[in-house]
Design an enzyme around this catalytic site. Structure first.
Site, PDB file in Angstrom:
ATOM      1  N   CYS A  77      40.152  55.611  14.413  1.00  0.00           N
ATOM      2  CA  CYS A  77      39.250  56.171  13.395  1.00  0.00           C
ATOM      3  C   CYS A  77      39.606  55.624  12.028  1.00  0.00           C
ATOM      4  O   CYS A  77      39.844  56.359  11.082  1.00  0.00           O
ATOM      5  CB  CYS A  77      39.327  57.702  13.401  1.00  0.00           C
ATOM      6  SG  CYS A  77      41.009  58.341  13.338  1.00  0.00           S
ATOM      7  N   GLU A 115      35.324  56.061  22.667  1.00  0.00           N
ATOM      8  CA  GLU A 115      35.607  57.389  22.097  1.00  0.00           C
ATOM      9  C   GLU A 115      36.008  57.248  20.636  1.00  0.00           C
ATOM     10  O   GLU A 115      36.651  56.265  20.244  1.00  0.00           O
ATOM     11  CB  GLU A 115      36.740  58.046  22.902  1.00  0.00           C
ATOM     12  CG  GLU A 115      37.144  59.436  22.418  1.00  0.00           C
ATOM     13  CD  GLU A 115      38.483  59.450  21.686  1.00  0.00           C
ATOM     14  OE1 GLU A 115      39.052  60.542  21.522  1.00  0.00           O
ATOM     15  OE2 GLU A 115      38.965  58.372  21.253  1.00  0.00           O
ATOM     16  N   ARG A 159      38.927  70.299  20.977  1.00  0.00           N
ATOM     17  CA  ARG A 159      38.973  68.880  20.588  1.00  0.00           C
ATOM     18  C   ARG A 159      37.572  68.276  20.690  1.00  0.00           C
ATOM     19  O   ARG A 159      37.118  67.871  21.767  1.00  0.00           O
ATOM     20  CB  ARG A 159      39.948  68.123  21.489  1.00  0.00           C
ATOM     21  CG  ARG A 159      40.258  66.696  21.032  1.00  0.00           C
ATOM     22  CD  ARG A 159      41.223  66.012  21.991  1.00  0.00           C
ATOM     23  NE  ARG A 159      41.722  64.750  21.462  1.00  0.00           N
ATOM     24  CZ  ARG A 159      42.790  64.640  20.679  1.00  0.00           C
ATOM     25  NH1 ARG A 159      43.475  65.722  20.341  1.00  0.00           N
ATOM     26  NH2 ARG A 159      43.184  63.468  20.228  1.00  0.00           N
ATOM     27  N   ARG A 161      35.046  65.341  20.110  1.00  0.00           N
ATOM     28  CA  ARG A 161      35.060  63.894  19.958  1.00  0.00           C
ATOM     29  C   ARG A 161      33.684  63.333  20.296  1.00  0.00           C
ATOM     30  O   ARG A 161      32.932  63.912  21.081  1.00  0.00           O
ATOM     31  CB  ARG A 161      36.114  63.260  20.871  1.00  0.00           C
ATOM     32  CG  ARG A 161      37.574  63.528  20.445  1.00  0.00           C
ATOM     33  CD  ARG A 161      37.890  62.830  19.140  1.00  0.00           C
ATOM     34  NE  ARG A 161      39.288  62.956  18.751  1.00  0.00           N
ATOM     35  CZ  ARG A 161      39.766  63.910  17.969  1.00  0.00           C
ATOM     36  NH1 ARG A 161      38.943  64.856  17.525  1.00  0.00           N
ATOM     37  NH2 ARG A 161      41.036  63.943  17.619  1.00  0.00           N
TER      38      ARG A 161
END
Length: 511
Positions: A77, A115, A159, A161
């Site tokens: 990221c 992802e 979480r 994503r």
């Protein structure tokens, strides 16, 4: 490869092997992986008994990939821009998303799954996400993105994503559908290594309304049971039945607690400024409660529950050659030769230039260029994520989920002790007495961190906590990838027998 839906894949940004563990379990064969972090490489090779020569290394230097069916990657990221948007794929190298799409375009696998953090779907990143999807389309793929919470697919972790999943042929893209969330979800208590759940207490003794229903407070928690939040938040800026304040922890009088609650109740009112939370002056306190003395506020400052801070500043005469560019911009934001903190902190130009208001005001005071005109009182601990005294949250084993694991250790803790209470007050008091003051809480262990991400509890990781937290926090949740992998396989995209039949049909029709 045969017709039983086995497939090959390349594992980009492999980390410690979350993608590989998931895909191996459903018949996938990893041909190569790409990773540059030494700890991650060692962990990956150790756990999969893999040779270092199978690591393709730095993605920015990879020119070709061996033929494979599925390309995977948890793209880091990093700060991302869309420079080079009108250039060809060969001119996009050097940014990790572009490097990933470059290899996708060149190797042409049947499908891919990437992802990334949920921030990619935020409105502020709309242009970047649109660009990524456009480049994937230009590479010849039909793709969609999905926002998935790991908790829905088998781990006790909140979480969120983004997963971008694409197919080279549209028919498989149309066949793909997200797996349904599992019904019997794993809870935090299920993975705690030193916890055995006790029988659930019945609702009969809890506070009830006129209709006999259990009174449930407003839910500020990730989960709740019997109307009570399943974690305690250590914070001076919020309030609730499971919030612990600094004045609950320190030795304070009822009167001091009243003053703290007075500030907490009023600091977000627009009458006191334009900020989300505004400090109050002594005059403001007096207007709210005429009996409050200044010494009472100063005593709370001495206890380090409150702090004094300048809210408005008079500008003195100064030599323009003595000030920095940031100081100049701050001084230009005066209103009738007075600087107001709320105006400075909400000033768009100062935000865009990333000028630190507090640091710049401090240097201006040190140079005697500005003088505080109005002093106000605020809570000393005003950073919500930091918590109080090294603790942000303590989760009970009854909680559904634990917060998102990240690369850096957080101030979140767990307790293996359950609390049964008949009221909010009793619930809170029991927590302070039986858990906080007796220090019946701890950080999650390495085994628990593995389980929270869906790895086996005996997955081999470095001994040093900072190192294994970084590795496990940067990984993907294994069960999520397993479920997505199965859904991709179920489209038939890797069914070689079907390809043979199509090829034979084409050959026969040519005669």
């Amino acid at each position: 490869m045969n017709s039983n839906n086995n497939f090959t894949f390349i594992d980009l940004f492999a980390g410690i092997g979350g993608f590989r563990m998931a895909l191996n379990s459903i018949g996938g064969e990893c041909l190569n992986f790409s990773e540059i972090n030494k700890d991650a490489i060692n962990t990956y090779c150790t756990n999969f008994n893999e040779g270092f020569e199978y690591n393709l290394g730095d993605i920015t230097k990879i020119k070709d990939l061996p033929a494979h069916d599925l390309l995977t990657g948890g793209v880091p990221c990093q700060s991302w821009s869309i420079a080079g948007r009108n250039l060809g794929f060969d001119d996009d190298r050097g940014q990790l998303w572009n490097d990933t799409i470059y290899l996708l375009n060149k190797s042409k696998p049947k499908a891919f799954v990437f992802e990334n953090v949920k921030g990619l779907v935020d409105p502020r990143n709309k242009e970047a996400l649109t660009y990524i999807l456009q480049r994937i389309k230009e590479a010849g793929y039909f793709a969609n993105y999905y926002l998935i919470n790991s908790f829905d697919y088998g781990v006790p972790q909140n979480r969120l994503r983004i997963y971008i999943i694409g197919f080279r042929e549209e028919e498989y893209s149309l066949k793909f559908s997200l797996p349904k969330p599992i019904q019997n979800k794993i809870r935090l208590g299920n993975i705690l290594t030193d916890f055995v759940a006790s029988p659930v207490k019945s609702n009969e003794n809890f506070e009830k309304d006129l209709f006999g229903e259990v009174i449930k407070p407003r839910n500020m928690s990730l989960s709740n049971s019997n109307g009570f939040n399943d974690y305690f938040l250590f914070n001076d800026l919020r309030n609730g039945h499971s919030t612990i304040h600094s004045w609950d922890i320190l030795d304070t009088t009822d009167r001091q607690k009243e003053i703290c609650y007075l500030l907490l109740k009023n600091r977000r009112k627009s009458a006191y400024g334009n900020l989300d939370g505004n400090p109050l002056s002594y005059k403001h306190f007096k207007d709210l409660d005429q009996t409050i003395g200044k010494v009472e506020l100063d005593d709370l400052v001495s206890l380090e529950i409150l702090k004094k801070e300048g809210y408005s500043f008079l500008i003195n005469e100064y030599d323009k050659n003595e000030i920095s560019e940031d100081e100049k911009r701050i001084l230009e934001c005066n209103i009738n030769t007075v600087l107001f903190v709320d105006y400075l902190k909400t000033n768009r130009d100062l935000k865009l230039k990333k000028i630190s208001i507090s640091k710049t005001l401090k240097t201006l005071q040190e140079k005697n260029i500005i003088t505080p005109e109005e002093i106000r009182y605020d809570f000393k601990n005003t950073k919500i994520s930091t918590g109080l005294y090294g603790i942000n949250r303590i989760f009970l084993p009854t909680s559904n989920i634990f917060p998102t694991l990240v690369a850096s250790d957080t101030n979140d803790y767990i307790t293996t002790k359950e609390i049964n209470a008949n009221s909010e007050l009793e619930y809170r008091e029991k927590f302070l007495k039986e858990i906080y003051k007796t220090q019946e809480f701890r950080r999650i262990t390495k085994k628990e961190a593995c389980l929270i991400q869906g790895f086996p509890e005996d997955y081999l990781l470095p001994e040093n906590r900072a190192r294994w937290m970084k590795l496990i926090g940067n990984s993907v949740s294994v069960p999520v990838i397993e479920k997505l992998g199965k859904a991709i396989v179920e489209t038939g995209v890797f069914d070689i027998q079907k390809e043979i039949e199509i090829y034979q049909s084409a050959v026969n029709s040519s005669f």
